[in-house]
Design a protein around this motif. Sequence first.
Motif, PDB file in Angstrom:
ATOM      1  N   ARG A   5       3.966   1.268  -3.889  1.00  0.00           N
ATOM      2  CA  ARG A   5       4.094   2.291  -4.825  1.00  0.00           C
ATOM      3  C   ARG A   5       4.306   3.715  -4.061  1.00  0.00           C
ATOM      4  O   ARG A   5       3.228   4.054  -3.204  1.00  0.00           O
ATOM      5  CB  ARG A   5       2.827   2.360  -5.583  1.00  0.00           C
ATOM      6  CG  ARG A   5       2.718   1.008  -6.342  1.00  0.00           C
ATOM      7  CD  ARG A   5       1.489   0.846  -7.028  1.00  0.00           C
ATOM      8  NE  ARG A   5       0.266   1.106  -6.341  1.00  0.00           N
ATOM      9  CZ  ARG A   5      -0.403   0.500  -5.475  1.00  0.00           C
ATOM     10  NH1 ARG A   5      -0.240  -0.982  -5.313  1.00  0.00           N
ATOM     11  NH2 ARG A   5      -1.421   0.959  -4.857  1.00  0.00           N
ATOM     12  N   MET A   6       5.088   4.669  -4.543  1.00  0.00           N
ATOM     13  CA  MET A   6       5.338   5.942  -3.954  1.00  0.00           C
ATOM     14  C   MET A   6       5.562   6.908  -4.799  1.00  0.00           C
ATOM     15  O   MET A   6       5.611   6.954  -6.084  1.00  0.00           O
ATOM     16  CB  MET A   6       6.792   5.969  -3.296  1.00  0.00           C
ATOM     17  CG  MET A   6       7.000   4.625  -2.069  1.00  0.00           C
ATOM     18  SD  MET A   6       8.475   4.783  -1.570  1.00  0.00           S
ATOM     19  CE  MET A   6       8.803   3.015  -1.194  1.00  0.00           C
ATOM     20  N   ILE A   7       4.942   8.187  -4.405  1.00  0.00           N
ATOM     21  CA  ILE A   7       5.202   9.508  -4.803  1.00  0.00           C
ATOM     22  C   ILE A   7       5.835  10.289  -3.979  1.00  0.00           C
ATOM     23  O   ILE A   7       5.271  10.495  -2.700  1.00  0.00           O
ATOM     24  CB  ILE A   7       3.594   9.977  -5.451  1.00  0.00           C
ATOM     25  CG1 ILE A   7       3.096   9.144  -6.668  1.00  0.00           C
ATOM     26  CG2 ILE A   7       3.976  11.350  -6.062  1.00  0.00           C
ATOM     27  CD1 ILE A   7       1.739   9.807  -6.839  1.00  0.00           C
ATOM     28  N   LEU A   8       6.829  10.844  -4.299  1.00  0.00           N
ATOM     29  CA  LEU A   8       7.538  11.902  -3.634  1.00  0.00           C
ATOM     30  C   LEU A   8       7.575  13.377  -4.440  1.00  0.00           C
ATOM     31  O   LEU A   8       7.570  13.114  -5.683  1.00  0.00           O
ATOM     32  CB  LEU A   8       9.020  11.789  -3.655  1.00  0.00           C
ATOM     33  CG  LEU A   8       9.234  10.367  -2.701  1.00  0.00           C
ATOM     34  CD1 LEU A   8       9.141   9.386  -3.678  1.00  0.00           C
ATOM     35  CD2 LEU A   8      10.752  10.539  -2.052  1.00  0.00           C
ATOM     36  N   ALA A   9       7.180  14.302  -3.797  1.00  0.00           N
ATOM     37  CA  ALA A   9       6.826  15.662  -4.427  1.00  0.00           C
ATOM     38  C   ALA A   9       6.833  16.790  -3.904  1.00  0.00           C
ATOM     39  O   ALA A   9       6.991  16.867  -2.430  1.00  0.00           O
ATOM     40  CB  ALA A   9       5.131  15.553  -4.810  1.00  0.00           C
ATOM     41  N   GLY A  10       7.407  17.929  -4.329  1.00  0.00           N
ATOM     42  CA  GLY A  10       7.825  19.157  -3.798  1.00  0.00           C
ATOM     43  C   GLY A  10       8.017  20.243  -4.853  1.00  0.00           C
ATOM     44  O   GLY A  10       7.705  20.095  -6.177  1.00  0.00           O
ATOM     45  N   ARG A  45      13.933  24.306 -10.982  1.00  0.00           N
ATOM     46  CA  ARG A  45      14.368  24.844  -9.654  1.00  0.00           C
ATOM     47  C   ARG A  45      13.061  25.877  -9.386  1.00  0.00           C
ATOM     48  O   ARG A  45      12.925  26.824 -10.090  1.00  0.00           O
ATOM     49  CB  ARG A  45      15.680  25.492  -9.534  1.00  0.00           C
ATOM     50  CG  ARG A  45      15.884  25.734  -7.927  1.00  0.00           C
ATOM     51  CD  ARG A  45      17.550  26.136  -8.081  1.00  0.00           C
ATOM     52  NE  ARG A  45      18.259  25.176  -7.990  1.00  0.00           N
ATOM     53  CZ  ARG A  45      18.639  24.343  -7.049  1.00  0.00           C
ATOM     54  NH1 ARG A  45      17.874  24.293  -6.008  1.00  0.00           N
ATOM     55  NH2 ARG A  45      19.527  23.164  -7.026  1.00  0.00           N
ATOM     56  N   GLY A  46      12.306  25.475  -8.367  1.00  0.00           N
ATOM     57  CA  GLY A  46      11.154  26.494  -8.273  1.00  0.00           C
ATOM     58  C   GLY A  46       9.935  25.971  -8.898  1.00  0.00           C
ATOM     59  O   GLY A  46       8.874  26.280  -8.298  1.00  0.00           O
ATOM     60  N   GLY A  47       9.896  25.298  -9.712  1.00  0.00           N
ATOM     61  CA  GLY A  47       8.718  24.565 -10.412  1.00  0.00           C
ATOM     62  C   GLY A  47       8.336  23.435  -9.647  1.00  0.00           C
ATOM     63  O   GLY A  47       9.154  23.118  -8.698  1.00  0.00           O
ATOM     64  N   THR A  48       7.329  22.839 -10.001  1.00  0.00           N
ATOM     65  CA  THR A  48       6.694  21.354  -9.183  1.00  0.00           C
ATOM     66  C   THR A  48       7.792  20.225  -9.704  1.00  0.00           C
ATOM     67  O   THR A  48       8.269  20.282 -10.997  1.00  0.00           O
ATOM     68  CB  THR A  48       5.440  21.281  -9.681  1.00  0.00           C
ATOM     69  OG1 THR A  48       5.245  20.929 -10.959  1.00  0.00           O
ATOM     70  CG2 THR A  48       4.236  22.217  -9.159  1.00  0.00           C
ATOM     71  N   ALA A  49       7.965  19.521  -8.854  1.00  0.00           N
ATOM     72  CA  ALA A  49       8.757  18.177  -9.187  1.00  0.00           C
ATOM     73  C   ALA A  49       8.013  16.960  -8.439  1.00  0.00           C
ATOM     74  O   ALA A  49       7.750  17.221  -7.320  1.00  0.00           O
ATOM     75  CB  ALA A  49      10.155  18.537  -8.815  1.00  0.00           C
ATOM     76  N   ASN A  50       8.096  16.101  -9.044  1.00  0.00           N
ATOM     77  CA  ASN A  50       7.826  14.650  -8.274  1.00  0.00           C
ATOM     78  C   ASN A  50       8.385  13.513  -8.937  1.00  0.00           C
ATOM     79  O   ASN A  50       8.752  13.527 -10.128  1.00  0.00           O
ATOM     80  CB  ASN A  50       6.315  14.643  -8.133  1.00  0.00           C
ATOM     81  CG  ASN A  50       5.550  14.459  -9.504  1.00  0.00           C
ATOM     82  OD1 ASN A  50       5.672  13.410 -10.016  1.00  0.00           O
ATOM     83  ND2 ASN A  50       4.880  15.511 -10.043  1.00  0.00           N
TER      84      ASN A  50
END
Length: 177
Positions: A5-10, A45-50
């Motif tokens: 189980r993975m979370i990728l965030a930025g 773009r510029g907001g949070t994403a995961n």
Amino acid sequence: MSDTRMILAGFGGQGVLFAGKVIAYAGLIENKQLSWLPSYGPEMRGGTANCSVTLSDEPIGSPLVTTPDVLVVMNQPSYDRFINDVAPGGVVIVDSGLVQDLADREDVTTYAIPATSLSEDADLSGLANIVLVGKLWDAIGFCDRETLDAAIDKSVPARKAALVEKNKSAIELGIAS
């Protein structure tokens, strides 16, 4: 591997959803059960994403990942948000140029690499996300190496075909880091 189980965030625009898509395609190519669940703020773009990605040998009950085995983060706010959710024994991959304040978690293995500066120095600007995927592959081997290249081939849209080899170079850069 039975269940990862993975979370990728930025931030939006850093390519965390695309990175998750590459991992998901690798699972699909290897006939794994998988889920890929994107989440992003209204700004994109510029907001949070995961995104949450689960690769499994068994059917997946829910696409939600609340206790990830793997965390890949590209900014400090995302790191701060998810680090305490990582399961003991988990793996954390961080872009050390953008995430500098690391928690004192001795129960996880952390790989801190300057993915953004590495990608820029190698003339692969904008591919720090894929550098981190390469590091993740190096750390946990979530698929066969050839499968990862095939996932890049499948994930990069035809209109951006010129970026396929750059993405593969970014994978190699992450593996070598």
